[in-house]
Design an enzyme around this catalytic site. Structure first.
Site: not given
Ligand SMILES: *Cc1c(COP(=O)(O)O)cnc(C)c1O
Length: 385
Positions: A265, A44
């Site tokens: 800044y 994702k």
């Molecule tokens: C993002 C996500 C993962 C992956 O988690 P990691 O800690 O990056 O391995 C797994 N399951 C769900 C439901 C997630 O939203």
């Protein structure tokens, strides 16, 4: 440094190097910890900013053929790259898009009764996943609702087929947290009920850190994101994963301080006389978080030097005064993330987690990929040339 990296550095002043071989080794490492279980890759958010297409292709090469994304559009964009690979969509369907899951051969994760009724409307055979909330309080049905969920699926009549039941840990990175065991127990109860009606349904519980909690916490399919990309899944111990990314900038300007004048800044840093201030063309628009102002560090010629003053949109200043030998010059490369300054360390300086650091990078910074002996540059977002 490869010619591709050198070119990107000269042209843009920054380069994000991504070692797909390290992602493959991390996948193999995780797989070796789950016995008969499967590791699905969580890609994702464009594989946490690293490019979902090249990352997924590299994982396919070594036998990973199950992928999780969050949104429908991410899934559709991935479909061509992974051939027949299974793609699960964590956010599930809405009231306008259920049919696209069938058309693109995607597996929606069903989180609530509204989504269940939308997916039933498509009225053709489709695998689905069911998300049960066991303590995260984010997505999923309550454990108590399981009998109602099973009834609503109408197992005798309906063409939708629950292929997976999943849940998600809230505290997997804290191995001694009592919620881990509690979630495991609740998940076990839900799974038993589903298995009676849907024999062979697969279970999925562990994320990256969950894999390190041990066998009873795994489920059939672990969902690994962070650990694949080199983030430490065991924050209280040394990182068992190989590092995947290196973020380098190039000194674009050097200033030798002879009068007392502030930097950046808001005039938030006053170098001492004799200091050497270097400007690197990477800023918060590139994902170098502004909270690293006057806090983070970079590594030049193997030595850690401080980020000084506020981080700008397109640049950051570092103080090279502590470099005893070797004269830095325009063009000298500087590590912001690298062997001596990893993602988790940058995250700690910024007051956040490696996940946020990683997903923030890579909007503007050119990416160079390594896969064994092959090197290629990303052209269109996520699409290697
Ligand atoms: C993002 C996500 C993962 C992956 O988690 P990691 O800690 O990056 O391995 C797994 N399951 C769900 C439901 C997630 O939203």
């Amino acid at each position: 440094m490869t010619p591709e990296e050198d070119h990107a550095l000269r042209r843009n002043g920054a380069v994000l190097s991504i070692d797909l071989g390290a992602i493959q080794r991390n996948y193999a490492n995780l797989r070796s910890r789950v016995g008969d279980g499967t590791i699905a890759a969580v890609v994702k958010a464009d594989a946490y900013g690293l490019g979902a297409v090249p990352v997924s292709r590299a994982l396919l090469e070594i036998g990973c053929d199950e992928f999780f994304v969050a949104t429908l559009d991410e899934a559709i964009a991935l479909r061509r790259a992974v051939g027949d690979g299974l793609i699960y969509v964590l956010n599930g369907p809405s009231d306008i898009d259920a049919d696209l899951f069938r058309k693109n051969n995607l597996i929606p994760i069903i989180n609530n009764f509204e989504q269940l009724s939308e997916i039933k409307k498509i009225n053709s055979s489709l695998d689905i996943g069911i998300h049960i909330d066991t303590g995260m309080r984010r997505f999923g049905f309550d454990v108590q609702q399981v009998p109602e969920v099973i009834a609503a699926i109408e197992p005798k009549k309906s063409q939708i087929k629950p292929a997976m039941v999943l849940s998600h840990f809230a505290c997997a990175d804290e191995p001694d947290h009592p919620l881990n065991r509690r979630q495991r127990e609740l998940f076990g109860k839900a799974l038993t009920q589903f298995s009676k009606v849907f024999p062979g349904i697969r279970s999925s519980l562990a994320n990256s850190s969950g894999i390190f909690l041990g066998g009873e916490f795994l489920g059939d399919v672990a969902r690994a994101g962070a650990a694949l990309y080199g983030i430490n899944p065991t924050p209280s111990q040394i990182n068992p994963m190989d590092s995947v990314v290196r973020l380098r900038g190039r000194i674009a300007q050097l200033r030798f301080v002879d009068t007392l004048k502030t930097v950046g800044y808001g005039s938030r840093y006053l170098p001492s006389r004799g200091s050497i201030i270097a400007t690197i063309p990477i800023g918060y628009a590139d994902g170098l978080m502004r909270s690293l102002s006057n806090r983070g560090c970079a590594v030049v010629a193997g030595k850690s030097v401080p980020i000084v003053g506020r981080i700008s949109m397109d640049s950051v200043m570092i103080d090279l005064s502590s470099l005893s030998e070797g004269h830095p010059s325009i063009g000298t490369p500087v590590d912001l993330i690298g062997p001596d300054c990893d993602i988790d360390q940058m995250a700690a300086h910024a007051g956040t987690i490696g996940y946020e650091v990683l997903t923030g990078l890579g909007q503007r910074i050119p990416k160079v990929y390594f896969n064994g002996k092959r090197t290629f540059v990303a052209t269109a977002p996520g699409e290697p040339s």
